[in-house]
Every structure is written in structure tokens, then in C-alpha cells.
Design an enzyme around this catalytic site. Structure first.
Site: not given
Ligand code: IPM
Ligand code: MN
Length: 351
Positions: A132, A243, A239, A215, A182
Site C-alpha cells: 500500500y 476479511d 487486509d 496462502d 510469500k
Molecule cells: C480495510 C479496508 C481498506 C484497506 C480500504 C477501504 C482501502 O479494506 O481497512 O481493511 O484496504 O485497508
Molecule cells: Mn480490508
């Protein structure tokens, strides 16, 4: 002493869940002074920018920032996010993003046969560099020869500080750090990360350290989440993993995060992991749990440990007994959940 908290409700369901997080904090009766900031996509349409020009100074004048979510179909995501959350993380140097992934009793997990005692992970996400970093460019736009370059940036200092933090946090938990990279395919940044992790592990002999390919880790999170304690990873990897972790802890609506600059006086930024969810915005059905949990993390980092615990306990009680929103098996509205958490906080008021 009054806590000055900047409130950034943002877009979509952001304002709906942030209202409930604020309600939880207000139920504590602490001296908190809120500054509500109107930044986000509507602000962009009006002013041509996502935040005020002096936004970073405004935020710096606060003790913490509580944020909803940013993003609206009417603004390109790479614009709305690079002018808000990503800008704030980088410019305030909020280099650590802590994301607890714990299954609360009463919340369904999609992992068959698993329960709360087996799902308690803490993700430590590097939050300002890596994939990022924002380094790259595009050339020959629109031509057949068009090229886009997106460069990851790994610095020794950046890796070292986030890895150290992961080990320190593990010392207060179950003393295991799992570092995901990775480095079989990417030969530079992740190899540097691994080398530094190895060295930091030597400084923390009481913590078991393991290195895993990202992975393989994703599969392990599903197959044996109980084998994980603190997981540390680069910006993009964590990130994605968080999720997955959110899904395991009951869904995106449950997950909370703390963007921090430990050892600095920059305010932490606390936000649910979910996005602005334009598809359900305005319906009053978004799950406020991740936002309320983020408010608890905020209180913890303001030094209000007892208040933080009261908010999390109240949230856990409501998750157990209801009311719950539909994403976690209930039928309640956002506000009904927030009201119940507020009432549970009030009921548990210290004498
Ligand atoms: C998170 C979100 C952000 C990220 C996006 C909205 C840029 O997905 O905080 O996890 O990728 O960091
Ligand atoms: Mn995210």
C-alpha cells in the site's frame, strides 16, 4: 480531563453504525467531547475534496478518531480512499493496525463445529507501507503498450516496529506469533521481513515464532483457527486475511480495528473493518457490533481499560442474548442493537 474524539461517520452505513458506537461511549458517562466531521463522498461532491484542507491538523488536535466507513459508487474508490483513510494512516504514521478476530458466544461462525473457545486471533497489520505504499505509475495510457507499475516498499524500520509490536502483544496473550509472507515467490521485501522477524524472535525467547506462507495460512485459518494467536503480516496480506478472519468471527459486521502509532502522540483511528455497504445503507439494518467494538478499542487506547471492558462485555451480552441484526441470525435493527448495548452498559454501571 476531557477526551476529545473526532467522529468521522463517513458514507453509506458509516453514520448508522457510528451513532450506536457513540451511544455506547456516552452511556459510560465519561467526559468525552465529540467533534463531528462531515468529510466523505458528499463533501467531495460539494468541495472537490474528500476532507478539509487542514484535515490532518484537525485530527491531530484530538485524542482519538472514531470512523465509520468511506466509499460511494459516485466517487472512484482509489480517489475516495487515498484522500481519506489511506492518507490519514500514512500522514499520521498510524503504522499498526490491530484487528482482533474473536468469536463472541451467540454469534454463528461458518466453520462447522467450531465455537468461541477455538476462535481468538489477533491480527497485527503493517499499515503504512508494503503493498500500500502508493509507489508506482502508469505510462502510455490507452495505448496497446500501456504499462502500470505498482511497487511494494519494505523498510527495515517499518518491518521491525510492527514485528516487535506483534511479539509484545503475544507476550500478553498465548505467546505465539505467526508471521505470514510469500517469500518463495517474491524475493526481496518478504525475505527482508522474514529476516527481521527471525531477529525480533530472538529478542523474545518467551514467544514461539513461526513463519508461514500466506496462502497456506489462509487454509489454516479455516481448518484450525485454534492453532493461531497473534498473526502479523504486511499491509495487503493482512487486509485480505482479516476479511477471512471477519467471516470466521461471524461476518464483516462483527470486526473491529485500531489504527495506531504506538509511542507517538498521534491520535489512534478506530473503525469497523467493514465498508460503507451502499447496498444496505439507509435501511437501518447494518450490524453496529464492529463499530461498537472499535469504540471499546478506542477507550482501551485512551487508557480507560475499565470502560473499554464494560463496552465489550455489554456487546458480548447482547450478542449472546440478542437483539441481533440479520447478518448474525437476528431480526433487529441497528438502533435496537445499539440501544440494548447502551442499556447493558448502564445496567453494569459501577457503584
Ligand atoms: C480495510 C479496508 C481498506 C484497506 C480500504 C477501504 C482501502 O479494506 O481497512 O481493511 O484496504 O485497508
Ligand atoms: Mn480490508
Amino acid at each position: 480531563m476531557t477526551y476529545r474524539v473526532a467522529l468521522l461517520p463517513g458514507d453509506g452505513v458509516g453514520p448508522e453504525v457510528i451513532a450506536e458506537a457513540r451511544k455506547a461511549v456516552d452511556a459510560l458517562g465519561l467526559p468525552v467531547e465529540w467533534t463531528e466531521l462531515p468529510w466523505g463522498s458528499a463533501y467531495w461532491h460539494e468541495h472537490g475534496r474528500m476532507m478539509a484542507e487542514d484535515a490532518l491538523d484537525v485530527l491531530r488536535a484530538h485524542d482519538a478518531v472514531l470512523m465509520g466507513a468511506i466509499g460511494d459508487p459516485s466517487v472512484p474508490d482509489h480517489v475516495s480512499l487515498w484522500e481519506t483513510i489511506l492518507e490519514i494512516r500514512q500522514k499520521l504514521d498510524l503504522w499498526a493496525n490491530l484487528r482482533p478476530a474473536r468469536l463472541l458466544p451467540g454469534i454463528p461462525t461458518p466453520l462447522a463445529g467450531r465455537g468461541p473457545e477455538e476462535i481468538d486471533m489477533l491480527f497485527v497489520r503493517e499499515n503504512t507501507e508494503g503493498e500500500y505504499a502508493g509507489v508506482g505509475g502508469r505510462a502510455h495510457r490507452g495505448l496497446g503498450s500501456e504499462v502500470a507499475i505498482e511497487t511494494s516498499v519494505f523498510t527495515r524500520a517499518g518491518c521491525e516496529r510492527v514485528l516487535r509490536l506483534a511479539f509484545e502483544l503475544a507476550e500478553e496473550r498465548r505467546s505465539l506469533v505467526t508471521s505470514a509472507t510469500k517469500s518463495n515467490a517474491s524475493r526481496f521485501g518478504y525475505v527482508l521481513w522474514d529476516e527481521i522477524a527471525e531477529a525480533v524472535a530472538v529478542e523474545h525467547p518467551g514467544v514461539r515464532y513461526e513463519r508461514i506462507l500466506v496462502d497456506a495460512l489462509s487454509a489454516r485459518m479455516v481448518r484450525s483457527p485454534e492453532s493461531l494467536d497473534v498473526v502479523v503480516a504486511s499491509n495487503l496480506f493482512a487486509d485480505i486475511l482479516t476479511d477471512l478472519a471477519a467471516a470466521i468471527q461471524g461476518g464483516m459486521g462483527m470486526a473491529a480495528s485500531a489504527n495506531l502509532a504506538p509511542d507517538s502522540d498521534a491520535p489512534g483511528l478506530f473503525e469497523p473493518v467493514h465498508g460503507s455497504a451502499p447496498d444496505i445503507a439507509g435501511q437501518g439494518i447494518a450490524n453496529p457490533a464492529g463499530a461498537i467494538w472499535s469504540a471499546s478499542l478506542m477507550l482501551e487506547h485512551l487508557g480507560e481499560q475499565a470502560a473499554a471492558a464494560r463496552v465489550l462485555d455489554a456487546l458480548a451480552t447482547v450478542c449472546h442474548k440478542g437483539p441481533k441484526t440479520r447478518d448474525v441470525g437476528g431480526t433487529a435493527t441497528t438502533r435496537e442493537v445499539g440501544d440494548a448495548v447502551g442499556a447493558a452498559i448502564g445496567a453494569a454501571a459501577p457503584a
